[in-house]
Each structure stands twice: as structure tokens, then as C-alpha cells.
Design a protein around this motif. Structure first.
Motif, PDB file in Angstrom:
ATOM      1  N   TYR A  42       0.841  -1.186   0.000  1.00 15.83           N
ATOM      2  CA  TYR A  42       0.000   0.000   0.000  1.00 15.83           C
ATOM      3  C   TYR A  42       0.877   1.236   0.000  1.00 15.83           C
ATOM      4  O   TYR A  42       1.884   1.292   0.698  1.00 15.83           O
ATOM      5  N   PHE A  43       0.481   2.214  -0.795  1.00 19.05           N
ATOM      6  CA  PHE A  43       1.260   3.430  -0.903  1.00 19.05           C
ATOM      7  C   PHE A  43       0.365   4.634  -0.667  1.00 19.05           C
ATOM      8  O   PHE A  43      -0.806   4.630  -1.022  1.00 19.05           O
ATOM      9  N   LYS A  44       0.916   5.638  -0.077  1.00 22.43           N
ATOM     10  CA  LYS A  44       0.222   6.907   0.114  1.00 22.43           C
ATOM     11  C   LYS A  44       0.751   7.855  -0.945  1.00 22.43           C
ATOM     12  O   LYS A  44       1.951   8.007  -1.116  1.00 22.43           O
ATOM     13  N   ILE A  45      -0.141   8.471  -1.678  1.00 21.45           N
ATOM     14  CA  ILE A  45       0.238   9.438  -2.699  1.00 21.45           C
ATOM     15  C   ILE A  45       0.252  10.825  -2.063  1.00 21.45           C
ATOM     16  O   ILE A  45      -0.704  11.222  -1.403  1.00 21.45           O
ATOM     17  N   ASP A  46       1.332  11.549  -2.257  1.00 28.31           N
ATOM     18  CA  ASP A  46       1.423  12.930  -1.768  1.00 28.31           C
ATOM     19  C   ASP A  46       0.919  13.846  -2.878  1.00 28.31           C
ATOM     20  O   ASP A  46       1.648  14.171  -3.814  1.00 28.31           O
ATOM     21  N   GLU A  47      -0.347  14.211  -2.777  1.00 25.11           N
ATOM     22  CA  GLU A  47      -0.979  15.001  -3.834  1.00 25.11           C
ATOM     23  C   GLU A  47      -0.326  16.360  -4.015  1.00 25.11           C
ATOM     24  O   GLU A  47      -0.295  16.907  -5.114  1.00 25.11           O
ATOM     25  N   SER A  55      -0.943   2.179 -12.393  1.00 24.34           N
ATOM     26  CA  SER A  55      -0.710   2.651 -13.763  1.00 24.34           C
ATOM     27  C   SER A  55      -1.012   4.146 -13.892  1.00 24.34           C
ATOM     28  O   SER A  55      -0.322   4.859 -14.625  1.00 24.34           O
ATOM     29  N   THR A  56      -1.999   4.626 -13.158  1.00 24.12           N
ATOM     30  CA  THR A  56      -2.373   6.038 -13.224  1.00 24.12           C
ATOM     31  C   THR A  56      -1.263   6.919 -12.677  1.00 24.12           C
ATOM     32  O   THR A  56      -0.832   7.875 -13.329  1.00 24.12           O
ATOM     33  N   ILE A  57      -0.794   6.615 -11.475  1.00 21.89           N
ATOM     34  CA  ILE A  57       0.250   7.447 -10.880  1.00 21.89           C
ATOM     35  C   ILE A  57       1.549   7.306 -11.660  1.00 21.89           C
ATOM     36  O   ILE A  57       2.323   8.252 -11.786  1.00 21.89           O
ATOM     37  N   ASN A  58       1.780   6.140 -12.235  1.00 18.43           N
ATOM     38  CA  ASN A  58       2.977   5.922 -13.045  1.00 18.43           C
ATOM     39  C   ASN A  58       2.941   6.789 -14.306  1.00 18.43           C
ATOM     40  O   ASN A  58       3.940   7.375 -14.698  1.00 18.43           O
ATOM     41  N   GLY A 107       8.260  13.694 -15.665  1.00 20.92           N
ATOM     42  CA  GLY A 107       9.694  13.446 -15.659  1.00 20.92           C
ATOM     43  C   GLY A 107      10.243  13.121 -14.284  1.00 20.92           C
ATOM     44  O   GLY A 107      11.402  13.414 -13.983  1.00 20.92           O
ATOM     45  N   LYS A 108       9.419  12.520 -13.444  1.00 19.63           N
ATOM     46  CA  LYS A 108       9.814  12.160 -12.078  1.00 19.63           C
ATOM     47  C   LYS A 108       9.741  10.651 -11.904  1.00 19.63           C
ATOM     48  O   LYS A 108       9.015   9.967 -12.616  1.00 19.63           O
ATOM     49  N   GLU A 109      10.473  10.164 -10.920  1.00 20.26           N
ATOM     50  CA  GLU A 109      10.372   8.764 -10.540  1.00 20.26           C
ATOM     51  C   GLU A 109       9.078   8.573  -9.756  1.00 20.26           C
ATOM     52  O   GLU A 109       8.653   9.469  -9.016  1.00 20.26           O
ATOM     53  N   LEU A 110       8.494   7.407  -9.881  1.00 22.71           N
ATOM     54  CA  LEU A 110       7.257   7.091  -9.172  1.00 22.71           C
ATOM     55  C   LEU A 110       7.411   7.299  -7.665  1.00 22.71           C
ATOM     56  O   LEU A 110       6.521   7.826  -7.002  1.00 22.71           O
ATOM     57  N   GLU A 111       8.566   6.911  -7.140  1.00 17.20           N
ATOM     58  CA  GLU A 111       8.819   7.021  -5.704  1.00 17.20           C
ATOM     59  C   GLU A 111       8.754   8.450  -5.191  1.00 17.20           C
ATOM     60  O   GLU A 111       8.535   8.687  -4.013  1.00 17.20           O
ATOM     61  N   PHE A 151       6.464  10.512  -5.662  1.00 10.84           N
ATOM     62  CA  PHE A 151       5.095  10.830  -5.275  1.00 10.84           C
ATOM     63  C   PHE A 151       4.497   9.860  -4.265  1.00 10.84           C
ATOM     64  O   PHE A 151       3.413  10.092  -3.750  1.00 10.84           O
ATOM     65  N   CYS A 152       5.182   8.738  -3.995  1.00  8.10           N
ATOM     66  CA  CYS A 152       4.622   7.678  -3.166  1.00  8.10           C
ATOM     67  C   CYS A 152       5.468   7.421  -1.933  1.00  8.10           C
ATOM     68  O   CYS A 152       6.675   7.526  -1.969  1.00  8.10           O
ATOM     69  N   SER A 153       4.787   7.012  -0.883  1.00 11.26           N
ATOM     70  CA  SER A 153       5.496   6.487   0.287  1.00 11.26           C
ATOM     71  C   SER A 153       4.736   5.234   0.738  1.00 11.26           C
ATOM     72  O   SER A 153       3.513   5.214   0.733  1.00 11.26           O
ATOM     73  N   LYS A 154       5.478   4.216   1.092  1.00  5.32           N
ATOM     74  CA  LYS A 154       4.865   2.941   1.474  1.00  5.32           C
ATOM     75  C   LYS A 154       4.242   3.078   2.858  1.00  5.32           C
ATOM     76  O   LYS A 154       4.804   3.690   3.744  1.00  5.32           O
ATOM     77  N   THR A 155       3.062   2.511   3.002  1.00  4.88           N
ATOM     78  CA  THR A 155       2.388   2.517   4.292  1.00  4.88           C
ATOM     79  C   THR A 155       1.992   1.107   4.657  1.00  4.88           C
ATOM     80  O   THR A 155       1.954   0.219   3.827  1.00  4.88           O
ATOM     81  N   GLU A 156       1.691   0.906   5.916  1.00  7.44           N
ATOM     82  CA  GLU A 156       1.241  -0.404   6.373  1.00  7.44           C
ATOM     83  C   GLU A 156      -0.236  -0.552   6.059  1.00  7.44           C
ATOM     84  O   GLU A 156      -0.954   0.421   5.911  1.00  7.44           O
ATOM     85  N   LYS A 157      -0.699  -1.788   5.991  1.00  6.36           N
ATOM     86  CA  LYS A 157      -2.096  -2.079   5.681  1.00  6.36           C
ATOM     87  C   LYS A 157      -2.982  -1.635   6.812  1.00  6.36           C
ATOM     88  O   LYS A 157      -2.669  -1.693   7.947  1.00  6.36           O
TER      89      LYS A 157
END
Length: 81
Positions: free
Chosen positions: A12-17, A59-62, A69-73, A75-81
């Protein structure tokens, strides 16, 4: 005979909008331009940037990350379930 088992783990990932909005602004792009460049609808991008979109496909965030021109990481941070 070898027996292999594929182990899958849900992640699970949290997107930093805010980071998406900042990256878009750094390029001087409107939501419409990002939509055209990424192939993601304006509505979806708007909902993500406002924090209203809860379930976002990988696929959307990717697509958004690649267009900006950014790496997926970025915008994302891994979170626990």
C-alpha cells in the motif's frame, strides 16, 4: 521435480498530492496539459491533487510521474495495511 510457489504481497502506498501539484506547477502546466501529456483524465488529476481520490491505480500514478519526468517514488510512500 521442483515445486515453486509465487508469493504475492500487497503493498500500500500513500500518494502525496501536493508533490504532484508542485511538479506540475514547476513545469508551468495546467491540469489539462498534464492530462494530455499523461493520458490521465483531467477529472482524475483534479481529484488526486485535491486529495479526494482514495484508490489510485498504479498505472495512473505511473503515467503522471512519467509525464512529469519524475520517478514514481517521488510521489509515493509505502504505508502499512
Amino acid at each position: 521435480m521442483k515445486c515453486t510457489v509465487q508469493i504475492t504481497q500487497e503493498q500500500y502506498f500513500k500518494i502525496d498530492e501536493k508533490k504532484i501539484k508542485i511538479a506540475r506547477a514547476e513545469r508551468g502546466w495546467t491540469i489539462t496539459r498534464l492530462s494530455n501529456e499523461s493520458g490521465v483524465t483531467r477529472k482524475t488529476i483534479g481529484e488526486i491533487e485535491k486529495g479526494n481520490k482514495i484508490n489510485i491505480r498504479f498505472s495512473t500514478i505511473n503515467q503522471i510521474a512519467k509525464a512529469l519526468g519524475k520517478e514514481l517514488e517521488h510521489f509515493c510512500s509505502k504505508t502499512e495495511k
